[in-house]
Design a protein around this motif. Structure first.
Motif, PDB file in Angstrom:
ATOM      1  N   ILE A   1       6.758   5.302   8.844  1.00 57.01           N
ATOM      2  CA  ILE A   1       7.705   4.459   8.534  1.00 57.01           C
ATOM      3  C   ILE A   1       7.223   3.099   8.530  1.00 57.01           C
ATOM      4  O   ILE A   1       6.490   2.635   9.521  1.00 57.01           O
ATOM      5  N   GLY A   2       7.686   2.284   7.553  1.00 53.82           N
ATOM      6  CA  GLY A   2       7.555   0.857   7.778  1.00 53.82           C
ATOM      7  C   GLY A   2       7.977   0.253   6.527  1.00 53.82           C
ATOM      8  O   GLY A   2       8.819   0.659   5.777  1.00 53.82           O
ATOM      9  N   GLY A   3       7.250  -1.094   6.234  1.00 53.31           N
ATOM     10  CA  GLY A   3       7.754  -1.749   5.082  1.00 53.31           C
ATOM     11  C   GLY A   3       7.065  -1.492   3.677  1.00 53.31           C
ATOM     12  O   GLY A   3       6.392  -0.277   3.172  1.00 53.31           O
ATOM     13  N   SER A   4       6.588  -2.789   2.863  1.00 51.94           N
ATOM     14  CA  SER A   4       5.970  -2.646   1.701  1.00 51.94           C
ATOM     15  C   SER A   4       4.538  -1.942   1.941  1.00 51.94           C
ATOM     16  O   SER A   4       3.807  -1.098   0.914  1.00 51.94           O
ATOM     17  N   THR A   5       4.168  -2.440   2.918  1.00 56.23           N
ATOM     18  CA  THR A   5       2.622  -1.850   3.047  1.00 56.23           C
ATOM     19  C   THR A   5       2.510  -0.324   3.471  1.00 56.23           C
ATOM     20  O   THR A   5       1.505   0.207   2.702  1.00 56.23           O
ATOM     21  N   ILE A   6       3.389   0.376   4.048  1.00 54.91           N
ATOM     22  CA  ILE A   6       3.446   1.611   4.018  1.00 54.91           C
ATOM     23  C   ILE A   6       4.194   2.350   2.744  1.00 54.91           C
ATOM     24  O   ILE A   6       3.523   3.234   2.341  1.00 54.91           O
ATOM     25  N   PHE A   7       4.977   1.714   2.070  1.00 54.68           N
ATOM     26  CA  PHE A   7       5.352   2.261   0.605  1.00 54.68           C
ATOM     27  C   PHE A   7       4.350   2.307  -0.301  1.00 54.68           C
ATOM     28  O   PHE A   7       4.277   3.127  -0.923  1.00 54.68           O
ATOM     29  N   GLY A   8       3.462   1.096   0.093  1.00 52.37           N
ATOM     30  CA  GLY A   8       2.216   1.248  -1.009  1.00 52.37           C
ATOM     31  C   GLY A   8       2.127   0.019  -1.958  1.00 52.37           C
ATOM     32  O   GLY A   8       1.910   0.410  -3.241  1.00 52.37           O
ATOM     33  N   ALA A   9       2.812  -1.016  -1.933  1.00 54.20           N
ATOM     34  CA  ALA A   9       2.763  -1.917  -2.902  1.00 54.20           C
ATOM     35  C   ALA A   9       1.622  -2.448  -3.218  1.00 54.20           C
ATOM     36  O   ALA A   9       0.541  -2.810  -2.392  1.00 54.20           O
ATOM     37  N   GLY A  10       1.192  -2.076  -4.386  1.00 56.02           N
ATOM     38  CA  GLY A  10      -0.329  -2.499  -4.816  1.00 56.02           C
ATOM     39  C   GLY A  10      -1.110  -1.338  -4.913  1.00 56.02           C
ATOM     40  O   GLY A  10      -2.379  -1.529  -5.465  1.00 56.02           O
ATOM     41  N   SER A  11      -0.592  -0.203  -4.676  1.00 58.68           N
ATOM     42  CA  SER A  11      -1.640   1.104  -4.733  1.00 58.68           C
ATOM     43  C   SER A  11      -1.723   1.583  -6.253  1.00 58.68           C
ATOM     44  O   SER A  11      -0.649   1.330  -6.609  1.00 58.68           O
TER      45      SER A  11
ATOM     46  N   SER B   1     -15.099  -4.128  10.886  1.00 54.60           N
ATOM     47  CA  SER B   1     -16.568  -3.867  10.621  1.00 54.60           C
ATOM     48  C   SER B   1     -16.808  -4.244   8.961  1.00 54.60           C
ATOM     49  O   SER B   1     -17.607  -3.590   8.357  1.00 54.60           O
ATOM     50  N   PHE B   2     -15.519  -4.685   8.233  1.00 53.66           N
ATOM     51  CA  PHE B   2     -15.652  -4.972   6.998  1.00 53.66           C
ATOM     52  C   PHE B   2     -15.750  -6.318   6.476  1.00 53.66           C
ATOM     53  O   PHE B   2     -14.858  -6.897   7.097  1.00 53.66           O
ATOM     54  N   SER B   3     -16.417  -6.655   5.607  1.00 55.85           N
ATOM     55  CA  SER B   3     -16.739  -8.149   5.304  1.00 55.85           C
ATOM     56  C   SER B   3     -16.088  -8.425   3.735  1.00 55.85           C
ATOM     57  O   SER B   3     -15.872  -9.361   3.389  1.00 55.85           O
ATOM     58  N   GLU B   4     -15.946  -7.341   2.908  1.00 59.16           N
ATOM     59  CA  GLU B   4     -15.430  -7.503   1.676  1.00 59.16           C
ATOM     60  C   GLU B   4     -14.039  -7.809   1.475  1.00 59.16           C
ATOM     61  O   GLU B   4     -13.301  -7.832   2.619  1.00 59.16           O
ATOM     62  N   THR B   5     -13.432  -8.235   0.325  1.00 58.25           N
ATOM     63  CA  THR B   5     -12.087  -8.569   0.339  1.00 58.25           C
ATOM     64  C   THR B   5     -11.319  -7.465   0.609  1.00 58.25           C
ATOM     65  O   THR B   5     -11.178  -6.539  -0.262  1.00 58.25           O
ATOM     66  N   ILE B   6     -10.151  -7.234   1.611  1.00 57.87           N
ATOM     67  CA  ILE B   6      -9.385  -6.245   1.655  1.00 57.87           C
ATOM     68  C   ILE B   6      -7.826  -6.569   1.468  1.00 57.87           C
ATOM     69  O   ILE B   6      -6.949  -5.829   1.003  1.00 57.87           O
ATOM     70  N   PHE B   7      -7.508  -7.731   1.891  1.00 59.87           N
ATOM     71  CA  PHE B   7      -6.082  -8.306   1.663  1.00 59.87           C
ATOM     72  C   PHE B   7      -6.069  -8.885   0.468  1.00 59.87           C
ATOM     73  O   PHE B   7      -6.807  -9.862  -0.053  1.00 59.87           O
ATOM     74  N   TYR B   8      -4.932  -8.791  -0.160  1.00 59.92           N
ATOM     75  CA  TYR B   8      -4.707  -9.569  -1.668  1.00 59.92           C
ATOM     76  C   TYR B   8      -3.644 -10.506  -1.431  1.00 59.92           C
ATOM     77  O   TYR B   8      -3.173 -11.155  -2.493  1.00 59.92           O
ATOM     78  N   ASP B   9      -3.169 -10.581  -0.288  1.00 56.43           N
ATOM     79  CA  ASP B   9      -2.126 -11.591   0.128  1.00 56.43           C
ATOM     80  C   ASP B   9      -2.102 -11.765   1.637  1.00 56.43           C
ATOM     81  O   ASP B   9      -3.177 -11.563   2.330  1.00 56.43           O
ATOM     82  N   SER B  10      -1.090 -12.151   2.308  1.00 60.46           N
ATOM     83  CA  SER B  10      -0.935 -12.562   3.715  1.00 60.46           C
ATOM     84  C   SER B  10      -1.140 -11.075   4.390  1.00 60.46           C
ATOM     85  O   SER B  10      -1.593 -11.324   5.449  1.00 60.46           O
ATOM     86  N   GLY B  11      -0.628  -9.921   3.734  1.00 59.44           N
ATOM     87  CA  GLY B  11      -0.743  -8.745   4.872  1.00 59.44           C
ATOM     88  C   GLY B  11      -0.943  -7.684   4.011  1.00 59.44           C
ATOM     89  O   GLY B  11      -1.139  -6.506   4.496  1.00 59.44           O
ATOM     90  N   HIS B  12      -0.779  -7.493   2.710  1.00 59.99           N
ATOM     91  CA  HIS B  12      -0.973  -6.283   1.768  1.00 59.99           C
ATOM     92  C   HIS B  12      -2.301  -6.077   1.567  1.00 59.99           C
ATOM     93  O   HIS B  12      -3.282  -7.039   1.542  1.00 59.99           O
ATOM     94  N   VAL B  13      -2.659  -4.697   1.485  1.00 59.27           N
ATOM     95  CA  VAL B  13      -4.166  -4.278   0.879  1.00 59.27           C
ATOM     96  C   VAL B  13      -3.961  -3.306  -0.193  1.00 59.27           C
ATOM     97  O   VAL B  13      -2.978  -3.001  -0.514  1.00 59.27           O
TER      98      VAL B  13
ATOM     99  N   GLY C   1      -8.350  -0.583   1.576  1.00 60.08           N
ATOM    100  CA  GLY C   1      -7.573  -0.596   2.769  1.00 60.08           C
ATOM    101  C   GLY C   1      -6.639   0.397   3.349  1.00 60.08           C
ATOM    102  O   GLY C   1      -6.562   0.721   4.596  1.00 60.08           O
ATOM    103  N   ASN C   2      -6.064   0.879   2.382  1.00 64.47           N
ATOM    104  CA  ASN C   2      -5.061   1.914   2.846  1.00 64.47           C
ATOM    105  C   ASN C   2      -5.749   3.089   3.210  1.00 64.47           C
ATOM    106  O   ASN C   2      -5.283   3.824   4.344  1.00 64.47           O
ATOM    107  N   GLU C   3      -6.917   3.423   2.826  1.00 63.24           N
ATOM    108  CA  GLU C   3      -8.013   4.639   3.521  1.00 63.24           C
ATOM    109  C   GLU C   3      -8.398   4.358   4.830  1.00 63.24           C
ATOM    110  O   GLU C   3      -8.399   5.008   5.602  1.00 63.24           O
TER     111      GLU C   3
END
Length: 360
Positions: free
Chosen positions: A106-116, A322-334, A338-340
């Motif tokens: 349960i969650g918001g757009s990050t759990i829904f998968g906005a951008g997946s 432990s990750f240096s590459e870009t994971i976030f595409y805004d303030s909190g979505h990945v 990132g999902n994996e």
């Protein structure tokens, strides 16, 4: 008589001319929209290896998906190229009739998968894959109960008014970000409580491209001309208390309805010790995460109180350390990667619970 006829002809010509002009503008804007989809996030390095067509499909799905505002829930039976909402109103496949073990996340757009890129590359999708591989003899079902705009008030109501009817064995709560940024005064207002937000959503869901593009240009102008969107910490202690109380209320139902609850604080850009990429540094500064993350700590501080009643609580703010590459595409979505990573961490935390619950 001739004057009246002439006036009617002029009016008709004007209307026809206006329709032709608007149609021409719409054709031009549709052509533009094809090459410049109405989603800023697809410009992110997160999507650097994804084809243009898939980016466009992600953008269209995210713009078109529909939810009810009060109470907040996804409208069932929605199908796009990258997003499917089943007949029960959850993203993903149809629910199983008699699973051996049922988990809602349960969650918001990050759990829904906005951008997946697909239903299977959301957090719940990756988690389902891992659980199915680990327990091939059992039918363990992971259900994506994420809804854009959701936060503790709407999520707890969703659990009490809908999810308990499905006899869950385990509830995974993954949130914090939306509670942090929502207004205290509107805590009990669901979804898009602002009239302007509702109008914008309706425009984006329509088939007429012109107003959608005009909105895009307006918001891009705002984004590019505001250096820092300052975080307002007003009533932050009260907001944390409301968040905590909502989950204490749910956890107090565990014995009555025979389920377990795990509460997890989600990461946002700049939490933990992740080395931020140049793109992520821009988000960190633009969205005032120096202030935002300082107050976000208060939600993590509330976990011990929840841990005394809920099954377990975890702080996942450092999941990307432990990750240096870009994971976030805004303030909190990945994106998918990132999902994996998040799914792997959730898997590690809930495996002992599942092993204890399922028959040997």
């Amino acid at each position: 008589m001739s004057v009246q006829v002439s006036y009617k002809k002029q009016s008709l010509i004007f209307v026809l001319g206006l329709l032709i002009f608007l149609s021409a503008v719409e054709i031009i804007f549709r052509s533009y929209d094809y090459f410049e989809p109405n989603c800023r996030f697809i410009e992110s390095d997160v999507y650097a290896e994804i084809s243009f067509d898939l980016k466009r499909d992600i953008c269209i799905g995210n713009d078109k998906v529909v939810w009810n505002n009060s109470p907040l829930y996804l409208i069932p039976d929605q199908h796009f190229k990258t997003i499917n909402v089943n007949s029960d109103g959850f993203r993903g496949d149809e629910l199983q009739n008699n699973p051996d073990y049922r988990i809602f996340i349960i969650g918001g757009s990050t759990i829904f998968g906005a951008g997946s890129t697909s239903d299977s590359t959301t957090i719940s999708g990756y988690l389902q894959e891992k659980i199915s591989t680990q327990f091939p003899k059992y039918n363990i079902e992971i259900i994506n109960a994420g809804i854009p705009k959701a936060y503790s008030f709407t999520e707890s109501n969703l659990i009490k008014n809908k999810l308990l009817e499905y006899n869950p064995d385990l509830l995974i709560i993954y949130d914090g970000w939306n509670d942090l940024i929502n207004d205290y005064e509107h805590y009990q207002d669901s979804g898009d409580y602002k009239l302007m937000d509702q109008i914008i959503r309706l425009i984006r869901q329509g088939d007429y491209v012109t107003p959608t593009l005009l909105l895009k240009w307006y918001f891009n102008y705002q984004h590019d001309n505001i250096n820092i969107i300052s975080f307002n910490p007003s009533n932050i202690e009260q907001k944390v208390s409301l968040w905590s109380d909502a989950w204490l209320d749910i956890c107090n139902l565990q014995s009555e309805y025979d389920f377990k609850t795990v509460i997890m604080i989600q990461p946002i850009v700049g939490t933990g010790n992740k080395f931020l990429s140049p793109e992520e540094q821009q988000y960190f500064l633009h969205y005032d995460h120096e202030s935002k993350n300082r107050y976000y700590q208060l939600y993590a501080d509330a976990l011990p109180k929840l841990n005394s009643i809920c099954t377990a609580t975890y702080d996942l703010r450092n999941v990307f350390d432990s990750f240096s590459e870009t994971i976030f595409y805004d303030s909190g979505h990945v994106g998918d990667f990132g999902n994996e990573i998040i799914a792997e961490k959730i898997y590690e935390k809930i495996i002992p619970i599942i092993i204890k619950d399922i028959p040997n």
